[in-house]
Structures are given as C-alpha cells and as structure tokens.
Design a protein around this motif. Structure first.
Motif, PDB file in Angstrom:
ATOM      1  N   THR A  31       0.844  -1.193   0.000  1.00 54.98           N
ATOM      2  CA  THR A  31       0.000   0.000   0.000  1.00 54.98           C
ATOM      3  C   THR A  31       0.877   1.240   0.000  1.00 54.98           C
ATOM      4  O   THR A  31       1.733   1.408   0.876  1.00 54.98           O
ATOM      5  N   VAL A  34      -0.106   8.228  -1.839  1.00 54.53           N
ATOM      6  CA  VAL A  34       0.267   8.972  -3.041  1.00 54.53           C
ATOM      7  C   VAL A  34      -0.581  10.230  -3.170  1.00 54.53           C
ATOM      8  O   VAL A  34      -1.745  10.262  -2.758  1.00 54.53           O
ATOM      9  N   SER A  41       2.566   9.319  -9.117  1.00 46.32           N
ATOM     10  CA  SER A  41       1.339   8.583  -9.431  1.00 46.32           C
ATOM     11  C   SER A  41       1.314   8.118 -10.881  1.00 46.32           C
ATOM     12  O   SER A  41       0.613   7.160 -11.224  1.00 46.32           O
ATOM     13  N   LEU A  44       2.938   4.682 -10.887  1.00 45.69           N
ATOM     14  CA  LEU A  44       2.080   3.710 -10.214  1.00 45.69           C
ATOM     15  C   LEU A  44       0.876   3.366 -11.074  1.00 45.69           C
ATOM     16  O   LEU A  44       0.401   2.221 -11.066  1.00 45.69           O
ATOM     17  N   ASP A  45       0.381   4.347 -11.830  1.00 50.54           N
ATOM     18  CA  ASP A  45      -0.721   4.071 -12.740  1.00 50.54           C
ATOM     19  C   ASP A  45      -0.286   3.095 -13.837  1.00 50.54           C
ATOM     20  O   ASP A  45      -1.056   2.215 -14.238  1.00 50.54           O
ATOM     21  N   ARG A  48      -0.308  -0.443 -12.451  1.00 55.19           N
ATOM     22  CA  ARG A  48      -1.651  -1.020 -12.306  1.00 55.19           C
ATOM     23  C   ARG A  48      -2.298  -1.272 -13.669  1.00 55.19           C
ATOM     24  O   ARG A  48      -2.965  -2.292 -13.865  1.00 55.19           O
ATOM     25  N   LEU A  62      -3.305   1.766  -3.546  1.00 57.35           N
ATOM     26  CA  LEU A  62      -2.983   3.182  -3.412  1.00 57.35           C
ATOM     27  C   LEU A  62      -3.924   3.846  -2.414  1.00 57.35           C
ATOM     28  O   LEU A  62      -5.123   3.567  -2.405  1.00 57.35           O
ATOM     29  N   GLU A  64      -4.902   7.682  -1.624  1.00 58.16           N
ATOM     30  CA  GLU A  64      -4.725   9.071  -2.042  1.00 58.16           C
ATOM     31  C   GLU A  64      -4.719   9.982  -0.812  1.00 58.16           C
ATOM     32  O   GLU A  64      -5.587   9.884   0.051  1.00 58.16           O
TER      33      GLU A  64
END
Length: 328
Positions: A31, A34, A41, A44-45, A48, A62, A64
């Motif tokens: 986890t 971000v 991000s 990380l996007d 995913r 994630l 937020e």
C-alpha cells in the motif's frame, strides 16, 4: 434442457471468480500513500494499468492523500507501507531514531529559468535580480545556487539579489506576469515554464556537477520502514521489479504518455512533451556505491549550508538511509 448451457456457463464463471480471488489472496499487498496528481502517481498508474504488480506477484494498493505532510504521517502511523519522499527527510528521521529507509524513484530536479529575452546568461548575472524560489530559505536548490554563486562568482545572493519565496504554482504565475527576473522551481513547474517559452540558465543537476558532485543522485524515492522491508522481502523485491518495468515502458512508449494525459494535467501539447521528457531524463540509470557516495557528499554539503534547521542533529548521512538490497 435449454437452461443447462446457461447453468454450466454460470458455474464456469463462478469457478473462475473463485480462482481469481484465491490468486489475489495469495499475493502480498503493498500500500502506497500517493498524491493524486503527483508525478509519482504516473508510474504507479502504469504498474496497475499493465498489471505489472500481478505479474510480479503482489497487489499494489494506493491511498490518495492531500499533501506530502499527510503522506509522512500516514507512513509513520502505519496506514501505508510506502510513500514518495526525499532522502534528506529520511536521513533526518533516522537520526531521530526512526527506521525509515529509501530506494530511488527519480533523479529529476528543478532549474533556474528566465524569460527567453532575458539578459541573464549565468549565475553571475543574478546580481540585483528578483529571484523566485520554490519553498523556503532552506530549500535545497536555493542552498546549492547560493553555494555556487559564492564559490565561483564571489556573489552573496542573499545580499546581492532579492529572493522571493513562494509556492511553485504562484512563482510560475509571477514569472508569467514579469514580476520576477528568474525562477528557481521544482522540475514539473520548470517544465511548464520551458513549454511557455522560458529558457534554462542552469539546472540543479548542473549546480551539483559544478560543485564537484559528478554522479547522478536521486532526488525522490520510495520510503518505507526497515522493519516492514525485513518482514516482507518478497513484496519489496516484487515492487522494485514492477517499478523498473514501468519505467522501461515510460522511457520507450509515447503511446503510454498519451494514455497518461489526464493524470498529467498538461495545458497543451508543449507542456505534455516537456513533462514527458523531463520525467524520462530523471529515470535513474545507475544506483551503485558511486551514487551513494555522491549522495553522502551532497548530504555533507547540505548539512553545512542548511545546518540543523535542514538536517536536524545528523551532520553526516546516517547509516541505513539507503536500503542496501537495491542496486542497479
């Protein structure tokens, strides 16, 4: 009789769903706290979207958060496993007794920007100028610029220029209206100024080189507790593998950056391209003992320039600031 094919289909779908849930349950979760529109991000996007976490054997989650300070609190309180932050903060926390540690994410740094028609061609030309500085008087980039001006040009910027300290977006606004002669801003904002037609006098990486730090030093990385890393070595290794694959995609695929446009909040094509190119330029290519030694030298310089207000009680880089299990 006609219901039998439908029943069989539903049974197959149920079994597939159960198998998928079982596989997900077998994968450890990582986890990360971000900022929704922060540059971290983007990577990380990519992880995913391409299911790189699944391929590496973990599940990326994630959380937020509203600010960098909120992310630090979340990590310290155990609400997340990792956040993105700079290693100077990690060093200060370790000196205070925390077991935080760091792996590189990006070596992208800011720059000193001026209007295209400005007569400012070098640091020496900053005498008598209004210089916008992102952050506070102990901002690391400002300290480096002052050191460079002093050592190479015998110029005391505190006395010879007028620094204006403000938040990065406000500095860009003031630059656009001509209220500032130069702007020293973080890399995403410097990229936006570049896209708007301003030019770079010197980047923070150039300042470091001119001050004798030849190796590329990461600016931002993933920060986590050493205790968590030792308890979850497979999850950490899997995350590092997925992160490298995501960076490789981002380094090579313009189509991927097209997909990322909504996250990037680029105002126009030039801004999108500048952000893409600056991110790519900051992807760390090496993380060896040479880079770690350069980081230790940079820390010593920062401690000398910023004092305890910047580094706390640790005037030398504390052992363990960089997680020893990652080299490339």
């Amino acid at each position: 009789m006609r219901l039998m094919p439908l029943v069989r289909l539903l049974l197959v779908l149920a079994l597939v769903g159960i198998a998928t849930l079982a596989r997900a349950a077998d994968r450890p979760a990582v986890t990360i706290g971000v900022l929704k529109f922060g540059t971290v991000s983007w990577e990380l996007d990519v992880i995913r979207h391409h299911r790189l976490d699944e391929a590496a054997g973990f599940e990326l989650k994630l959380m937020e958060l509203a600010s960098g300070q909120a992310a630090q609190i979340a990590l310290q309180g155990g609400a997340v496993d990792m956040i993105a932050s700079d290693w100077l903060w990690v060093a200060r926390q370790r000196a205070a007794g925390a077991d935080l540690t760091f792996i590189p994410h990006s070596a992208a740094v800011g720059a000193l920007m001026v209007p295209a028609t400005s007569p400012i061609a070098s640091v020496a030309d900053l005498k008598g100028r209004r210089i916008g500085v992102a952050g506070t008087p102990i901002d690391k980039s400002w300290l480096l610029l002052k050191a460079l001006a002093r050592d190479q040009y015998a110029l005391d910027l505190d006395a010879a220029a007028t620094p204006v300290f403000a938040a990065p977006p406000l500095l860009n606004q003031k630059a656009a209206t001509g209220e500032l002669d130069a702007v020293l801003n973080f890399w995403p904002y410097a990229a936006r100024l570049q896209a708007a037609g301003m030019r770079t006098v010197i980047g923070v990486d150039g300042m470091m080189r001119d001050l004798g730090l030849s190796a590329q030093v990461p600016a931002v990385g993933f920060v986590f507790h050493e205790g968590w890393a030792r308890a979850n070595p497979a999850a950490l290794d899997a995350f590092v593998a997925a992160s490298r694959k995501a960076k490789a995609i981002m380094a090579q695929s313009d189509a991927e950056w097209d997909r990322l446009r909504p996250l990037m909040k680029a105002e126009d094509e030039a801004t999108w391209a500048a952000l893409r190119d600056q991110f790519r330029a900051g992807i760390p290519q090496r993380w060896t003992e040479e880079e770690r030694e350069a980081a230790a030298r940079l820390y010593g310089l920062m401690a000398k320039l910023g004092g305890r207000e910047l580094v706390g009680n640790a005037m030398a880089l504390p052992d363990g600031t960089f997680w020893p299990g990652v080299r490339f």
